[in-house]
Design an enzyme around this catalytic site. Sequence first.
Site, PDB file in Angstrom:
ATOM      1  N   CYS A   1      28.167 -32.229 -22.563  1.00  0.00           N
ATOM      2  CA  CYS A   1      28.935 -31.110 -23.090  1.00  0.00           C
ATOM      3  C   CYS A   1      29.084 -30.029 -22.035  1.00  0.00           C
ATOM      4  CB  CYS A   1      28.213 -30.540 -24.311  1.00  0.00           C
ATOM      5  SG  CYS A   1      29.030 -29.102 -24.985  1.00  0.00           S
TER       6      CYS A   1
ATOM      7  N   TYR B   1       8.526 -29.730 -51.995  1.00  0.00           N
ATOM      8  CA  TYR B   1       9.686 -29.401 -51.147  1.00  0.00           C
ATOM      9  C   TYR B   1      10.623 -30.612 -51.115  1.00  0.00           C
ATOM     10  CZ  TYR B   1       6.029 -26.189 -49.527  1.00  0.00           C
ATOM     11  OH  TYR B   1       4.999 -25.294 -49.453  1.00  0.00           O
TER      12      TYR B   1
ATOM     13  N   CYS C   1       9.013 -30.217 -39.640  1.00  0.00           N
ATOM     14  CA  CYS C   1       9.997 -30.034 -38.570  1.00  0.00           C
ATOM     15  C   CYS C   1       9.507 -28.968 -37.594  1.00  0.00           C
ATOM     16  CB  CYS C   1      11.355 -29.676 -39.145  1.00  0.00           C
ATOM     17  SG  CYS C   1      11.297 -28.282 -40.258  1.00  0.00           S
TER      18      CYS C   1
HETATM   19  N1  SAH Z   1      12.099 -33.559 -48.619  1.00  0.00           N
HETATM   20  C1  SAH Z   1      13.500 -33.218 -48.580  1.00  0.00           C
HETATM   21  C2  SAH Z   1      13.774 -31.749 -48.234  1.00  0.00           C
HETATM   22  C3  SAH Z   1      13.020 -31.136 -47.113  1.00  0.00           C
HETATM   23  S1  SAH Z   1      13.641 -29.571 -46.548  1.00  0.00           S
HETATM   24  C4  SAH Z   1      14.234 -34.134 -47.642  1.00  0.00           C
HETATM   25  O1  SAH Z   1      13.646 -34.796 -46.800  1.00  0.00           O
HETATM   26  O2  SAH Z   1      15.451 -34.224 -47.762  1.00  0.00           O
HETATM   27  C5  SAH Z   1      12.623 -28.410 -47.310  1.00  0.00           C
HETATM   28  C6  SAH Z   1      13.018 -28.098 -48.733  1.00  0.00           C
HETATM   29  O3  SAH Z   1      12.064 -27.167 -49.249  1.00  0.00           O
HETATM   30  C7  SAH Z   1      14.381 -27.449 -48.908  1.00  0.00           C
HETATM   31  O4  SAH Z   1      15.119 -28.182 -49.841  1.00  0.00           O
HETATM   32  C8  SAH Z   1      14.051 -26.036 -49.445  1.00  0.00           C
HETATM   33  O5  SAH Z   1      15.002 -25.574 -50.372  1.00  0.00           O
HETATM   34  C9  SAH Z   1      12.730 -26.260 -50.101  1.00  0.00           C
HETATM   35  N2  SAH Z   1      11.828 -25.100 -50.228  1.00  0.00           N
HETATM   36  C10 SAH Z   1      11.694 -24.032 -49.421  1.00  0.00           C
HETATM   37  N3  SAH Z   1      10.682 -23.238 -49.811  1.00  0.00           N
HETATM   38  C11 SAH Z   1      10.147 -23.821 -50.916  1.00  0.00           C
HETATM   39  C12 SAH Z   1       9.050 -23.487 -51.775  1.00  0.00           C
HETATM   40  N4  SAH Z   1       8.321 -22.391 -51.567  1.00  0.00           N
HETATM   41  N5  SAH Z   1       8.762 -24.325 -52.783  1.00  0.00           N
HETATM   42  C13 SAH Z   1       9.497 -25.448 -52.996  1.00  0.00           C
HETATM   43  N6  SAH Z   1      10.540 -25.800 -52.221  1.00  0.00           N
HETATM   44  C14 SAH Z   1      10.862 -25.009 -51.191  1.00  0.00           C
END
Ligand code: SAH
Length: 527
Positions: free
Chosen positions: A73, A376, A479
Amino acid sequence: MEYKKNDIVRITIEDIGNDGEGIGKADGYTLFVKDAVIGDVIEARITKCKKNYGYARVEKVATPSPFRVEPKCAFHRQCGGCQIQAMGYERQLAYKQNKVCNHLQRIGGFAPKLIDTVMEPIVGMEEPWHYRNKAQYPVGYDRAGNLVAGFYAGRTHDIIANTDCPLGSPENQVILEAVLSYMRENGVSAYLESTGEGLVRHVLIRTGFTSGEIMVCLVINGKRLPEEDKLVERLTGLLLEGTVLAGDSGQSAADDEVSAGVCEQSVQMEGREIPCKRIVSISVSVNREKTNVIMGQEIRVLWGRGWIEDSLRVLDSTDFGTAGRADEGTGNEERITFRISPLSFYQVNPRQTEKLYCLALEYAGLTGQETVWDLYCGIGTISLFMAKRARKVYGVEVIPQAIEDAKENARRNGITNAEFLVGKAEEVLPGFYKGNGASDEQMRHPDVIVVDPPRKGCDEKCLETMLAMQPKRIVYVSCDPATLARDLKVLRGGGYELKRARAVDQFGHTGHVEVIIMMQYCGKEKN
Ligand code: SAH
């Protein structure tokens, strides 16, 4: 020797910093140099001096590092997206592996010998380009006042006009150009951060890599776009990769059971079978706040459906090869389909996500008898993988829309042993642990807890409750290796031992890395 701003020094880059920047020393004075590759000998201009270290930028690469490659890029140095595009991919993988190990040791306090034993080789990408299924392009004006879309320059909100990002899906360019011409022809303004005036802020494009389905969502500082039907006409008239007019699917786009997440029509491109791409969802997201948050909460569908679908394979094996660079993995016919809305989280690199989730399944060690919490959980991706092999899965997620999607995803896949709860993990979990209404012994003492928090990691209250629940195994998907290491230290203090760990490269050419670990309860509290 005392250095000052604008001094030019010749240094060798000996290390790589947290964000992928090069680190070198001038007479013992440490300099952090963006865009310098480990092994380079460079002439650097000092840009900022602190007492014990400073920052510099590359003036000239005197002797290029053997790890230096020609970046794809032209904007990689200005753009805030890719920090390490000038570093060969194999070296990027080694850097990420090392970064994870360092954090586990320094922040987590794990012994180097243990880390050596448990760390498996990083899972790299087969093809580290065009891997992202999601892009959010800011729209604005360049210095000459031309309407542009592109990327923010690193650490600023200046927009670099570039619709052809080599990490994104190739059709994004055509879609963005169509949005820009619609805007020009209909006198639609772009949003100006400085004044809070103007209409179009961002364009979100999401592509289902297996389904070929594309979502276009314009984030606007207002309720409506002028001449909305003209935008729809333009976008649905686009001829995308290998296909069929997007407009042809107008009928089926409104149909909610069409694709099952796999496109039946496909074309051969560069020796690979790819699904026909078509836009199935055009929407606006209303965001009138003066904020850095991109999406507004109110979504209005202009055409088609309010979501796309995609599917992920449940891979047979996690034997991705040991050379650091993993192959594609083999899939049986088992697939899980997901509905993805503009506001819900979905992993950005679907090919690597299949590998990540299969590692999660393996680390969870399920036999069909287990009760699992998936904290999450987003749209229920990991939960539904787990539900295939467990007795019962409980998913927890803070965004209500994502939980709606998760329930719908379970239904579509015929999965009946997954339940989804809206709320914060640190509130929902303690609630059930204390015996809130519906909770039974298996909910209070699950076999496995999976967590996949955002970068800031788990809340203390959440970790505390996990320890109190005392599952046999904890699977942590992260992450951010720094907050992961911090949280693992807490879990170790509560009697858990680190048993397995593996990094997965979800974000090639950036300094980011995804890690998955498994801890097992070992019965005694340690510190
Ligand atoms: N496990 C899923 C999402 C991971 S991303 C996957 O792999 O696709 C992290 C997620 O945590 C997001 O969807 C975000 O909205 C959620 N999140 C953020 N803070 C949170 C909290 N305090 N309690 C529950 N979920 C939360």
